[in-house]
Design a protein around this motif. Sequence first.
Motif, PDB file in Angstrom:
ATOM      1  N   PHE A  34      32.021 -16.461   8.839  1.00 25.57           N
ATOM      2  CA  PHE A  34      32.570 -17.422   7.900  1.00 25.57           C
ATOM      3  C   PHE A  34      31.701 -18.683   7.931  1.00 25.57           C
ATOM      4  CE2 PHE A  34      36.486 -15.102   9.317  1.00 25.57           C
ATOM      5  CZ  PHE A  34      36.723 -14.456   8.117  1.00 25.57           C
ATOM      6  N   GLU A  35      31.705 -19.421   6.844  1.00 26.24           N
ATOM      7  CA  GLU A  35      30.888 -20.627   6.745  1.00 26.24           C
ATOM      8  C   GLU A  35      31.780 -21.839   6.500  1.00 26.24           C
ATOM      9  OE1 GLU A  35      27.752 -20.661   7.337  1.00 26.24           O
ATOM     10  OE2 GLU A  35      27.267 -18.518   7.257  1.00 26.24           O
ATOM     11  N   ARG A  36      31.338 -22.972   6.977  1.00 23.04           N
ATOM     12  CA  ARG A  36      32.104 -24.188   6.728  1.00 23.04           C
ATOM     13  C   ARG A  36      32.005 -24.549   5.253  1.00 23.04           C
ATOM     14  NH1 ARG A  36      27.309 -25.821   8.584  1.00 23.04           N
ATOM     15  NH2 ARG A  36      26.309 -27.675   7.682  1.00 23.04           N
ATOM     16  N   ALA A  37      33.116 -25.038   4.723  1.00 30.06           N
ATOM     17  CA  ALA A  37      33.156 -25.347   3.285  1.00 30.06           C
ATOM     18  C   ALA A  37      34.165 -26.459   3.035  1.00 30.06           C
ATOM     19  CB  ALA A  37      33.507 -24.105   2.485  1.00 30.06           C
ATOM     20  N   GLY A  38      34.123 -27.511   3.860  1.00 31.29           N
ATOM     21  CA  GLY A  38      35.032 -28.634   3.670  1.00 31.29           C
ATOM     22  C   GLY A  38      36.471 -28.237   3.905  1.00 31.29           C
ATOM     23  N   SER A  39      37.313 -28.441   2.909  1.00 34.03           N
ATOM     24  CA  SER A  39      38.740 -28.136   3.051  1.00 34.03           C
ATOM     25  C   SER A  39      39.078 -26.727   2.602  1.00 34.03           C
ATOM     26  CB  SER A  39      39.569 -29.146   2.243  1.00 34.03           C
ATOM     27  OG  SER A  39      39.135 -29.193   0.898  1.00 34.03           O
ATOM     28  N   LYS A  40      38.055 -25.913   2.332  1.00 34.97           N
ATOM     29  CA  LYS A  40      38.287 -24.522   1.957  1.00 34.97           C
ATOM     30  C   LYS A  40      38.396 -23.652   3.207  1.00 34.97           C
ATOM     31  CE  LYS A  40      35.715 -24.943  -2.376  1.00 34.97           C
ATOM     32  NZ  LYS A  40      34.531 -24.472  -3.136  1.00 34.97           N
ATOM     33  N   VAL A  41      39.248 -22.642   3.135  1.00 32.31           N
ATOM     34  CA  VAL A  41      39.374 -21.703   4.245  1.00 32.31           C
ATOM     35  C   VAL A  41      39.327 -20.283   3.710  1.00 32.31           C
ATOM     36  CG1 VAL A  41      40.724 -23.277   5.688  1.00 32.31           C
ATOM     37  CG2 VAL A  41      41.903 -21.679   4.173  1.00 32.31           C
ATOM     38  N   ALA A  42      38.925 -19.381   4.593  1.00 30.31           N
ATOM     39  CA  ALA A  42      38.843 -17.973   4.227  1.00 30.31           C
ATOM     40  C   ALA A  42      40.147 -17.288   4.602  1.00 30.31           C
ATOM     41  CB  ALA A  42      37.667 -17.310   4.933  1.00 30.31           C
ATOM     42  N   LEU A  43      41.018 -17.119   3.632  1.00 32.55           N
ATOM     43  CA  LEU A  43      42.215 -16.304   3.818  1.00 32.55           C
ATOM     44  C   LEU A  43      41.891 -14.936   3.214  1.00 32.55           C
ATOM     45  CD1 LEU A  43      44.873 -19.017   2.945  1.00 32.55           C
ATOM     46  CD2 LEU A  43      44.256 -18.159   5.203  1.00 32.55           C
ATOM     47  N   ALA A  44      42.789 -14.400   2.413  1.00 35.40           N
ATOM     48  CA  ALA A  44      42.449 -13.149   1.740  1.00 35.40           C
ATOM     49  C   ALA A  44      41.239 -13.353   0.832  1.00 35.40           C
ATOM     50  CB  ALA A  44      43.643 -12.650   0.940  1.00 35.40           C
TER      51      ALA A  44
END
Length: 806
Positions: A222-232
């Motif tokens: 996974f990569e950092r993307a500010g306030s985004k998160v990897a859910l589904a």
Amino acid sequence: MLLEDLRVLDLTDHRGEVGPWLLGRLGAEIIKVEPLGGSSARSEPPFTTSAPEGFGSLQFAAYNDNKQSVELDLDSGAGREALLKLAAGAEIIFDSGPPGYAASAGISEADLTSANPELVYVLVTAFGADGPRSGDPASELSLAALGGPMSLQGVRERSPVKVSVPQAWRHAGAEAALASLVGYNRMQRTGEPQWIDVSAQAAMTWTLLNSMEAYEVQGYDFERAGSKVALALTIDLRRSSLDGYVINAPIGATYGPLIPWMIAEGIVDASWEDEDWSTFDHRALSGEQTAMTYEDMLVALDELCSRYTREELLQRGIEIGATFAPVNSISDLLDVNHLKVRDFWRPFELPSSNRQVRRAGGPLTVDGERCDQTLSVPAPDSSGAELRSEPLRVRRTSNATRHDGDFPFAGLKVADFSWIGVGPITAKCLADHGATVVRVETEKRLDTLRAQAPFKDDEFGINRSNFFGSFNTSKLSLSLDLTSDAGLSVAKRLAGWADVVIDSFRPGTMDRLGLGHKQIRGDNPSVVTVTTSLLGGGGPMSSLAGYGFHAAAIAGFTELVGWPDLGPDGPWMAYTDAIAPRFITTALIAALDRRERTGQGCHIEAAQLEVGLQLLAPELLDYQINGYLATRLGNRDLHMAPQGAYPCSGEDEWCTLSVVDDDCWTALQRALDYPEWAASSELNTMQGRQTHHDMIDGKLAEWTSSRAAEEVERTLLKAGIPAGKVQRSKDLVSDPQYLHSDFYKRLEHSEVGVVPYAGHQYKIRGYDHGPRTAAPMLGEHTYEVLSELLGMSPDEIAQVASEGAL
């Protein structure tokens, strides 16, 4: 008190003090052993200038307010003799190292075990008591880098960032409390002393949650993307409101209640009500056609949020069953009415201070009473005369022949009705250490984590998620529909079988199902029940459902990650899911300790918000006493300079460094071969370096950018400067320290084959505590549980199955 008559010696500095403090909250007697003149922990920021010497550290005040103090000169024979006498009468010792306060004074393991052959000794370290990193200098920043969470925090256009207030040693200290009670249980079974090594690096790795094994499982990080998160799928959690930000996840499962509101506002048309939002995520991810896209949902949600304040969104969300979590600051927390109604805050006054403020109350409640044992912040040697002259204390009597085997919880029976993160992680600890844990789940209400990445080989499947797998090792899976009468009947039978029942439903749900503590206790009087929720019961926000990233926003953590000139990004994923289990599992094991001694069960209730606030206790005091409002600072620090993450050769490669004092600055100049730009006398003081931080950062980036992160790290560590490569999960699996400690366990899963599972954050010498088995497939052990554990006949099982309960 759960840990009544348990005596703990605290030899730690700031790196381990949270461990004994937590046991003190649960009723243990804590004696802080300090050198002459007091512990160095008394010099940890933040400070107040209004208190006398020895009381000025608010960090010390926050995590030592339930301890006695004795000063001992361990350079003298009398001092060492006094320490060994105290050790002889104690059950547990906490220390910070390596090598540890005791060892540095020449007190060996043989000395301690000679004085106390049943001693549980816990050493809190940066990387481990031994191994290739064990002697490396460390800072909060380097631990966040080497542990992994920095790689996922911040925006891609800038360097990765850590939480802007200290967290690593607080996580490690809380985990040390848990480890100490695991070790204490093992000592009672084996009759042998326990030597426990707690790693702050590993504690930080556990805050990665679904990213701990991501690379090896799915083939990429996974990569950092500010306030985004990897859910589904990757989604932005942060929404702009009229007066700040809220956290809301635009996914189908939580979107349905918003539709009537957005129709009334004219944001969407009536056709949106025709969508089956409860199944939207599963259908969309499976490639089925849906009337709306996630982008459509996001645009509509952002328009709604832009029309209201944080409080208006929160309250309307509670009314309609939607979750809008306000991104609170430290100051906002003091005005959260829900905390007042739940009687969370406690009065606090520093010695010789005329101001009374509020401190965080105890992290959880037991039978409705908050665990909040306090004395006062001790003056150095405040109990010294009494403790040095007391007769030898008689320790608790152990019963080493009580059980066979050395798994501390072998024979313990646990019914795990929880889901997502906090409850399953709590039950996982017991399972890995030998308990029989039955995980109750159903495909009709699938545990959200089973539908979240990382999936084995990046292929979706309800048995392929290592997000679910990480938190459910060593368990049995029972597929059971609690909405059916037959299923509920089996659930009640399971609760009657269990020693421990855990749930993470909304407050009141288990009572409505007939599975509340009082209802279970009628047939199972010694049962220990644990319920955990986002905010806890009995308050105006109790019905608010959500995940750890909602709790992190409400608790103030989201505001503390990111850059001052950008919006808050928050810690990675569901941050409080990594905090709460450390406290809840410790309390649960303490409750089992009392149950073993007295036969008395209890009910533990924990709110993620209130547990999370334990790791912000010094900052809450700092705001009230000094007026300093902690906020996001990138990677900078108020008390040292320079500090940051600097670009290295390669794609998105970084290395951190922390110049902790003037001597460290001199060491950095030497490591860089005395560059001309660093020769200015202005830079010889911390204040001067703070003033010229931007210039220094630019020069350091020039030096690092042509070098590999590993080379930068080696050069700095050799000079004695805390440094660390910003590691991803692909780096962690080959980290030399983790290879040395055998941190990752690879186990055979029934569907996906061999997969890695992160191990525990501590090691107990001579004991392989697992995980013991891979996570189960959904319903994999249903027949085994019903027949072998619950004693149901084939006809009974067939009848339950015919009614659709399995």
